[in-house]
Scaffold this motif. Structure first.
Motif, PDB file in Angstrom:
ATOM      1  N   GLU A 187      -2.218 -15.498   0.977  1.00  0.00           N
ATOM      2  CA  GLU A 187      -0.841 -15.644   1.435  1.00  0.00           C
ATOM      3  C   GLU A 187      -0.147 -16.792   0.722  1.00  0.00           C
ATOM      4  OE1 GLU A 187       1.554 -16.943   5.542  1.00  0.00           O
ATOM      5  OE2 GLU A 187      -0.639 -16.813   5.492  1.00  0.00           O
ATOM      6  N   ASN A 188       1.095 -16.547   0.288  1.00  0.00           N
ATOM      7  CA  ASN A 188       1.883 -17.616  -0.314  1.00  0.00           C
ATOM      8  C   ASN A 188       2.340 -18.589   0.767  1.00  0.00           C
ATOM      9  OD1 ASN A 188       1.768 -16.794  -2.991  1.00  0.00           O
ATOM     10  ND2 ASN A 188       3.523 -15.435  -2.787  1.00  0.00           N
ATOM     11  N   LEU A 189       2.234 -19.875   0.475  1.00  0.00           N
ATOM     12  CA  LEU A 189       2.572 -20.912   1.436  1.00  0.00           C
ATOM     13  C   LEU A 189       3.801 -21.686   0.968  1.00  0.00           C
ATOM     14  CD1 LEU A 189      -1.056 -22.276   2.009  1.00  0.00           C
ATOM     15  CD2 LEU A 189       0.181 -20.605   3.421  1.00  0.00           C
ATOM     16  N   ASN A 190       4.587 -22.125   1.919  1.00  0.00           N
ATOM     17  CA  ASN A 190       5.785 -22.910   1.625  1.00  0.00           C
ATOM     18  C   ASN A 190       5.384 -24.353   1.365  1.00  0.00           C
ATOM     19  OD1 ASN A 190       8.246 -24.223   1.533  1.00  0.00           O
ATOM     20  ND2 ASN A 190       8.753 -23.870   3.671  1.00  0.00           N
ATOM     21  N   TRP A 191       5.500 -24.812   0.118  1.00  0.00           N
ATOM     22  CA  TRP A 191       5.053 -26.158  -0.242  1.00  0.00           C
ATOM     23  C   TRP A 191       6.176 -27.188  -0.209  1.00  0.00           C
ATOM     24  CZ3 TRP A 191       7.911 -27.116  -4.543  1.00  0.00           C
ATOM     25  CH2 TRP A 191       8.213 -26.036  -5.387  1.00  0.00           C
ATOM     26  N   GLY A 228       4.690 -40.478   5.314  1.00  0.00           N
ATOM     27  CA  GLY A 228       6.098 -40.139   5.385  1.00  0.00           C
ATOM     28  C   GLY A 228       6.665 -40.188   6.792  1.00  0.00           C
ATOM     29  N   VAL A 229       7.986 -40.080   6.835  1.00  0.00           N
ATOM     30  CA  VAL A 229       8.725 -39.993   8.081  1.00  0.00           C
ATOM     31  C   VAL A 229       9.590 -38.743   8.011  1.00  0.00           C
ATOM     32  CG1 VAL A 229      10.492 -41.078   9.520  1.00  0.00           C
ATOM     33  CG2 VAL A 229       8.760 -42.484   8.394  1.00  0.00           C
ATOM     34  N   THR A 230       9.515 -37.909   9.038  1.00  0.00           N
ATOM     35  CA  THR A 230      10.292 -36.674   9.089  1.00  0.00           C
ATOM     36  C   THR A 230      11.200 -36.724  10.308  1.00  0.00           C
ATOM     37  OG1 THR A 230       8.461 -35.445   8.092  1.00  0.00           O
ATOM     38  CG2 THR A 230      10.186 -34.158   9.156  1.00  0.00           C
ATOM     39  N   TYR A 231      12.475 -36.439  10.097  1.00  0.00           N
ATOM     40  CA  TYR A 231      13.405 -36.457  11.221  1.00  0.00           C
ATOM     41  C   TYR A 231      14.537 -35.470  10.972  1.00  0.00           C
ATOM     42  CZ  TYR A 231      16.320 -39.360   8.151  1.00  0.00           C
ATOM     43  OH  TYR A 231      17.064 -39.827   7.100  1.00  0.00           O
ATOM     44  N   ARG A 232      15.242 -35.134  12.046  1.00  0.00           N
ATOM     45  CA  ARG A 232      16.410 -34.272  11.923  1.00  0.00           C
ATOM     46  C   ARG A 232      17.542 -34.846  12.758  1.00  0.00           C
ATOM     47  NH1 ARG A 232      15.785 -28.233  13.761  1.00  0.00           N
ATOM     48  NH2 ARG A 232      15.891 -29.197  15.838  1.00  0.00           N
ATOM     49  N   ILE A 272      -1.578 -38.424 -21.272  1.00  0.00           N
ATOM     50  CA  ILE A 272      -0.618 -39.073 -20.395  1.00  0.00           C
ATOM     51  C   ILE A 272      -1.091 -38.885 -18.956  1.00  0.00           C
ATOM     52  CG2 ILE A 272       1.401 -38.839 -21.890  1.00  0.00           C
ATOM     53  CD1 ILE A 272       2.185 -36.384 -20.305  1.00  0.00           C
ATOM     54  N   GLU A 273      -0.557 -39.696 -18.051  1.00  0.00           N
ATOM     55  CA  GLU A 273      -0.902 -39.567 -16.638  1.00  0.00           C
ATOM     56  C   GLU A 273       0.358 -39.562 -15.794  1.00  0.00           C
ATOM     57  OE1 GLU A 273      -3.863 -42.174 -15.128  1.00  0.00           O
ATOM     58  OE2 GLU A 273      -5.281 -41.781 -16.757  1.00  0.00           O
ATOM     59  N   LEU A 274       0.292 -38.858 -14.681  1.00  0.00           N
ATOM     60  CA  LEU A 274       1.418 -38.764 -13.768  1.00  0.00           C
ATOM     61  C   LEU A 274       0.914 -38.563 -12.353  1.00  0.00           C
ATOM     62  CD1 LEU A 274       2.210 -35.424 -12.933  1.00  0.00           C
ATOM     63  CD2 LEU A 274       2.017 -35.452 -15.430  1.00  0.00           C
ATOM     64  N   VAL A 275       1.791 -38.819 -11.405  1.00  0.00           N
ATOM     65  CA  VAL A 275       1.509 -38.507 -10.006  1.00  0.00           C
ATOM     66  C   VAL A 275       2.456 -37.399  -9.597  1.00  0.00           C
ATOM     67  CG1 VAL A 275       1.522 -39.326  -7.626  1.00  0.00           C
ATOM     68  CG2 VAL A 275       0.631 -40.797  -9.457  1.00  0.00           C
ATOM     69  N   PHE A 276       1.870 -36.286  -9.193  1.00  0.00           N
ATOM     70  CA  PHE A 276       2.629 -35.106  -8.771  1.00  0.00           C
ATOM     71  C   PHE A 276       2.685 -35.099  -7.247  1.00  0.00           C
ATOM     72  CE2 PHE A 276       2.637 -30.535  -7.581  1.00  0.00           C
ATOM     73  CZ  PHE A 276       3.868 -30.199  -8.117  1.00  0.00           C
ATOM     74  N   ILE A 277       3.872 -34.861  -6.700  1.00  0.00           N
ATOM     75  CA  ILE A 277       4.076 -34.951  -5.255  1.00  0.00           C
ATOM     76  C   ILE A 277       4.690 -33.669  -4.728  1.00  0.00           C
ATOM     77  CG2 ILE A 277       5.011 -36.384  -3.398  1.00  0.00           C
ATOM     78  CD1 ILE A 277       5.736 -38.419  -5.677  1.00  0.00           C
ATOM     79  N   LEU A 278       4.194 -33.207  -3.590  1.00  0.00           N
ATOM     80  CA  LEU A 278       4.825 -32.125  -2.843  1.00  0.00           C
ATOM     81  C   LEU A 278       5.269 -32.682  -1.500  1.00  0.00           C
ATOM     82  CD1 LEU A 278       2.488 -29.062  -3.539  1.00  0.00           C
ATOM     83  CD2 LEU A 278       4.681 -29.613  -4.607  1.00  0.00           C
ATOM     84  N   TYR A 279       6.576 -32.599  -1.258  1.00  0.00           N
ATOM     85  CA  TYR A 279       7.144 -33.044   0.013  1.00  0.00           C
ATOM     86  C   TYR A 279       7.412 -31.826   0.879  1.00  0.00           C
ATOM     87  CZ  TYR A 279       8.278 -37.487  -2.317  1.00  0.00           C
ATOM     88  OH  TYR A 279       8.222 -38.676  -2.992  1.00  0.00           O
ATOM     89  N   GLY A 280       6.857 -31.803   2.072  1.00  0.00           N
ATOM     90  CA  GLY A 280       7.088 -30.690   2.969  1.00  0.00           C
ATOM     91  C   GLY A 280       7.917 -31.085   4.173  1.00  0.00           C
ATOM     92  N   VAL A 332       3.857 -26.031   4.650  1.00  0.00           N
ATOM     93  CA  VAL A 332       2.398 -26.046   4.709  1.00  0.00           C
ATOM     94  C   VAL A 332       1.868 -27.320   5.366  1.00  0.00           C
ATOM     95  CG1 VAL A 332       2.162 -27.102   2.433  1.00  0.00           C
ATOM     96  CG2 VAL A 332       0.298 -25.703   3.341  1.00  0.00           C
ATOM     97  N   ASN A 333       0.763 -27.167   6.078  1.00  0.00           N
ATOM     98  CA  ASN A 333       0.086 -28.301   6.694  1.00  0.00           C
ATOM     99  C   ASN A 333      -1.196 -28.562   5.907  1.00  0.00           C
ATOM    100  OD1 ASN A 333      -1.273 -30.155   8.278  1.00  0.00           O
ATOM    101  ND2 ASN A 333      -0.880 -29.102  10.205  1.00  0.00           N
ATOM    102  N   TRP A 334      -1.262 -29.694   5.232  1.00  0.00           N
ATOM    103  CA  TRP A 334      -2.429 -30.012   4.419  1.00  0.00           C
ATOM    104  C   TRP A 334      -3.635 -30.388   5.268  1.00  0.00           C
ATOM    105  CZ3 TRP A 334      -2.137 -28.661  -0.488  1.00  0.00           C
ATOM    106  CH2 TRP A 334      -0.886 -28.573  -1.080  1.00  0.00           C
ATOM    107  N   ASN A 335      -3.436 -30.563   6.563  1.00  0.00           N
ATOM    108  CA  ASN A 335      -4.518 -30.996   7.449  1.00  0.00           C
ATOM    109  C   ASN A 335      -5.024 -29.904   8.376  1.00  0.00           C
ATOM    110  OD1 ASN A 335      -3.090 -34.303   7.948  1.00  0.00           O
ATOM    111  ND2 ASN A 335      -4.296 -33.486   6.275  1.00  0.00           N
TER     112      ASN A 335
END
Length: 283
Positions: A132-136, A242-246, A154-162, A167-170
């Motif tokens: 199943e495709n997940l919303n990242w 992170g902090v998530t709010y609406r 080269i090096e980088l830090v790749f970030i996915l903000y949900g 998706v729940n990584w936990n």
């Protein structure tokens, strides 16, 4: 004669052992750049990233990231380009992935300095068991300072903000993160972007037990008497990354985006978080 033979035999064994030792040392030195990353924990590996826009991580923060993350991830090769995930850290809806990009020997990659942006032209996240495709959520990346600019690494830090709806990584489910076509476009312009064509699949599994805190926001309302507008904080979640709010309001046309941030203070008055600080990736 027997004594001389014994001495020669002992010398031969010593010489062979020394040769093997030298070979082993050479082998260790050739992989030391990658092996060192495996000795360090996620906290140390991400410290240089967070310090770019904030303060160095303290020992408590490093220990927390060590608990949350992993360094046990396999490199992936596509079209001769190796992406090595040096560490990954995730909480409920946020993922940090430090990547080491190695093009074929002789390739001169552009100096990305500390450029940031959307660098992968394709990002797909799927449930490993169901497909199943997940919303990242949203992607972002920041490049790390390059001590040897112009080489093939080269090096980088790749970030996915949900968000709470992504998706729940936990959740304990193994996931497959697919990254496609890495676009290298140095900040400031003036250089043609370099696109590394490839498809890299990373197996990502459970990182961390949930530590999200739901804050009681009942009655948190601000009334703008000038524009006759009311802003209401609907929910507020705090996690290690992170902090998530609406915030909802009676008239969205009367509220500039810069005015819908929040600021969190500890009981003693110490500053913890505001909207601007969230752009600094501070854990």
């Amino acid at each position: 004669t027997m004594e001389q033979l014994h001495k020669k035999s002992s010398f031969k064994r010593w010489a062979i052992s020394r040769i093997l030792l030298c070979a082993a040392l050479i082998a260790i030195l050739t992989v030391s750049a990658v092996a060192a990353y495996q000795v360090w924990g996620p906290g140390t590996l991400l410290d240089s990233f967070f310090v770019q826009t904030g303060e160095p991580l303290d020992e408590g923060q490093k220990e927390l990231l060590d608990e949350m993350g992993t360094t046990n991830l396999a490199p992936v090769v596509s079209n001769g380009i190796t992406l090595t995930p040096l560490t990954a850290v995730g909480d409920e809806h946020t993922l940090y992935l430090r990547l080491r990009v190695a093009a074929p020997a002789g390739t001169a990659l552009p100096d990305m300095a500390e450029a940031e942006g959307h660098v992968f032209e394709g990002v797909v996240l799927t449930d490993a068991a169901t497909g199943e495709n997940l919303n990242w959520g949203m992607q972002k990346a920041r490049f790390l300072p390059d001590e040897t600019p112009g080489d093939n690494v080269i090096e980088l830090v790749f970030i996915l903000y949900g968000t709470p709806g992504s998706v729940n990584w936990n959740d304990g489910a193994e996931k497959v993160l697919t990254l496609q076509r890495l676009r290298l476009e140095p900040a400031g312009g003036g250089q043609e972007p370099v696109v590394l064509d490839g498809t890299w699949d990373f197996q990502l599994s459970h990182f961390y037990q949930s530590h999200t805190v739901e804050v009681d926001v009942d009655g948190v309302v601000w009334k703008d008497t000038v524009n006759q507008n009311t802003l209401t904080l609907d929910y507020l979640q705090i996690s290690p990354l992170g902090v998530t709010y609406r915030i909802t309001c009676t008239d969205t046309m009367q509220v500039p985006m810069d005015d819908v941030g929040i600021e969190l203070l500890l009981d003693g008055g110490a500053h913890l978080y505001d909207l601007a600080a969230s752009r600094n990736y501070s854990p």
